[in-house]
Design a protein around this motif. Structure first.
Motif, PDB file in Angstrom:
ATOM      1  N   ILE A 103       0.834  -1.204   0.000  1.00 43.15           N
ATOM      2  CA  ILE A 103       0.000   0.000   0.000  1.00 43.15           C
ATOM      3  C   ILE A 103       0.873   1.260   0.000  1.00 43.15           C
ATOM      4  O   ILE A 103       0.570   2.242  -0.704  1.00 43.15           O
ATOM      5  N   GLN A 104       1.943   1.245   0.756  1.00 39.68           N
ATOM      6  CA  GLN A 104       2.841   2.403   0.792  1.00 39.68           C
ATOM      7  C   GLN A 104       3.431   2.681  -0.585  1.00 39.68           C
ATOM      8  O   GLN A 104       3.505   3.837  -1.021  1.00 39.68           O
ATOM      9  N   HIS A 105       3.846   1.634  -1.287  1.00 39.93           N
ATOM     10  CA  HIS A 105       4.374   1.822  -2.648  1.00 39.93           C
ATOM     11  C   HIS A 105       3.279   2.388  -3.562  1.00 39.93           C
ATOM     12  O   HIS A 105       3.544   3.290  -4.376  1.00 39.93           O
ATOM     13  N   ALA A 106       2.060   1.869  -3.431  1.00 40.30           N
ATOM     14  CA  ALA A 106       0.966   2.339  -4.279  1.00 40.30           C
ATOM     15  C   ALA A 106       0.653   3.803  -3.999  1.00 40.30           C
ATOM     16  O   ALA A 106       0.400   4.582  -4.927  1.00 40.30           O
ATOM     17  N   GLN A 107       0.674   4.187  -2.735  1.00 44.97           N
ATOM     18  CA  GLN A 107       0.397   5.580  -2.376  1.00 44.97           C
ATOM     19  C   GLN A 107       1.447   6.526  -2.930  1.00 44.97           C
ATOM     20  O   GLN A 107       1.158   7.693  -3.214  1.00 44.97           O
ATOM     21  N   ARG A 108       2.674   6.027  -3.072  1.00 45.71           N
ATOM     22  CA  ARG A 108       3.743   6.845  -3.669  1.00 45.71           C
ATOM     23  C   ARG A 108       3.753   6.724  -5.190  1.00 45.71           C
ATOM     24  O   ARG A 108       4.674   7.224  -5.851  1.00 45.71           O
ATOM     25  N   GLU A 109       2.733   6.039  -5.721  1.00 44.60           N
ATOM     26  CA  GLU A 109       2.595   5.801  -7.164  1.00 44.60           C
ATOM     27  C   GLU A 109       3.753   4.986  -7.719  1.00 44.60           C
ATOM     28  O   GLU A 109       4.090   5.097  -8.905  1.00 44.60           O
ATOM     29  N   GLU A 110       4.352   4.169  -6.884  1.00 45.35           N
ATOM     30  CA  GLU A 110       5.374   3.208  -7.323  1.00 45.35           C
ATOM     31  C   GLU A 110       4.643   1.905  -7.651  1.00 45.35           C
ATOM     32  O   GLU A 110       4.755   0.896  -6.955  1.00 45.35           O
ATOM     33  N   LEU A 111       3.884   1.947  -8.729  1.00 48.53           N
ATOM     34  CA  LEU A 111       2.922   0.881  -9.006  1.00 48.53           C
ATOM     35  C   LEU A 111       3.585  -0.406  -9.463  1.00 48.53           C
ATOM     36  O   LEU A 111       3.071  -1.500  -9.193  1.00 48.53           O
ATOM     37  N   HIS A 112       4.721  -0.302 -10.147  1.00 49.29           N
ATOM     38  CA  HIS A 112       5.417  -1.525 -10.548  1.00 49.29           C
ATOM     39  C   HIS A 112       5.905  -2.277  -9.319  1.00 49.29           C
ATOM     40  O   HIS A 112       5.701  -3.494  -9.195  1.00 49.29           O
ATOM     41  N   ALA A 113       6.519  -1.550  -8.383  1.00 51.06           N
ATOM     42  CA  ALA A 113       7.000  -2.186  -7.158  1.00 51.06           C
ATOM     43  C   ALA A 113       5.837  -2.789  -6.384  1.00 51.06           C
ATOM     44  O   ALA A 113       5.927  -3.920  -5.876  1.00 51.06           O
ATOM     45  N   ALA A 114       4.727  -2.068  -6.284  1.00 51.65           N
ATOM     46  CA  ALA A 114       3.565  -2.570  -5.552  1.00 51.65           C
ATOM     47  C   ALA A 114       3.034  -3.847  -6.183  1.00 51.65           C
ATOM     48  O   ALA A 114       2.679  -4.806  -5.481  1.00 51.65           O
ATOM     49  N   PHE A 115       2.992  -3.881  -7.507  1.00 51.22           N
ATOM     50  CA  PHE A 115       2.480  -5.072  -8.196  1.00 51.22           C
ATOM     51  C   PHE A 115       3.405  -6.266  -7.994  1.00 51.22           C
ATOM     52  O   PHE A 115       2.942  -7.380  -7.725  1.00 51.22           O
ATOM     53  N   VAL A 116       4.705  -6.057  -8.116  1.00 55.75           N
ATOM     54  CA  VAL A 116       5.656  -7.162  -7.942  1.00 55.75           C
ATOM     55  C   VAL A 116       5.591  -7.713  -6.518  1.00 55.75           C
ATOM     56  O   VAL A 116       5.604  -8.936  -6.304  1.00 55.75           O
TER      57      VAL A 116
END
Length: 303
Positions: free
Chosen positions: A124-137
């Motif tokens: 969720i933290q990665h997604a909130q920072r719009e680091e969507l690739h990291a969040a998905f992996v």
């Protein structure tokens, strides 16, 4: 350099047969992104994922002063590898039957050491920072390992798959999101119909973003079957769900006006005779002894 292993100092290292502690987990995505225990590794230069994993696990072994077990799900090789890594950095692969007993006590101990909830929070933290690739992996890694430990139909495994589907949706990969969400919905329709409607709704939301006519037709037919089954059971009561069910039917009917051949019905995917619970998951070869990419002699560690 000689290929012979360097002799071990048995006074400073545990015996080769020493029982490893809690098993670590690692994941290599199809693009080479690498995760160890819920943390995305920073890969410098052209460093291979297997070397990064061995370095990370060896660090744990040195800290603990004991051998460490690790399970690696490697989607680049379509394989599950099981490892033993020693404090001196040496490592080797083992076969399934040599792995730690998979009993519930060990599973619970591993998840207490590296709790799924903490991993979800990191996603969720990665997604909130719009680091969507990291969040998905990270979501993919969590789902792979929970499924491996608990089975595809376990509640935690299904929740992880739903999170992975949502991360795929956020990054605009609607085809992957639809497949993942449909798998959750399919399992719920078979195992707990009362909890299926929200999952079918999530799959519908992703499907509505698809543009490929073939995907729209095949996935839409399955969604329609699910909505009709839920409706027959009196479980489509929420106005939003009713609207979604109608939207699926309308879009499919509109598409059929331009297709001469009928679309094959996917209804058997929801019958008792269904095969794998999650047919979209690419099968992984089981581990075997002697995988060279995870075999390292003493002195070869780089971490």
């Amino acid at each position: 350099m000689s290929n012979l292993p360097v002799s071990r100092d048995d006074g400073n290292l545990p015996a080769l047969s020493a029982q490893p502690l809690i098993r670590l987990d690692a994941y290599v995505a199809e693009d080479g992104s690498t995760v160890v225990n819920g943390h995305l590794l920073t890969m410098g230069g052209t460093r291979p994922p297997n070397e990064a994993i061995l370095d990370a696990v060896a660090m744990f072994a040195r800290t603990l002063g004991a051998p460490v077990a690790a399970t690696v799900v490697d989607r680049t090789a379509q394989q599950v590898a099981r490892l033993r890594v020693h404090p001196d950095g040496s490592s080797y692969t083992i076969a399934d039957e040599e792995d730690l007993p998979p009993g519930r006590e060990r599973t619970e101990a591993e998840e207490q050491a590296f709790p799924p909830l903490a991993r979800v929070e990191r996603i969720i933290q990665h997604a909130q920072r719009e680091e969507l690739h990291a969040a998905f992996v990270l979501a993919s890694a969590l789902r792979e390992h929970l499924t491996l430990r608990r089975g595809v139909e376990d509640d935690l495994s299904l929740e992880a798959r739903a999170i992975e589907a949502y991360m795929a949706f956020l990054r605009g990969d609607y085809a992957v999101s639809t497949v993942l969400a449909l798998t959750v919905a399919r399992i719920r329709c078979r195992t707990d119909l009362n909890r299926a409607a929200p999952e079918v709704a999530r799959a519908t939301a992703a499907w509505q973003r698809l543009e490929d006519a073939s995907q729209i037709a095949t996935r839409g037919e399955e969604l329609l079957y699910m909505w009709e089954r839920l409706s027959a059971a009196g479980l489509v009561q929420h106005h939003t769900h009713q609207t979604m069910a109608l939207a699926v039917r309308t879009r499919l009917e509109r598409g059929r006006q331009y297709v001469e051949a009928p679309v094959e019905s996917p209804a058997p995917a929801l019958t008792a005779a269904q095969g794998p619970a999650a047919p979209e998951d690419a099968p992984l070869a089981r581990s075997r002894r002697g995988l060279r990419r995870f075999t390292r002699w003493t002195g070869r560690q780089t971490g």
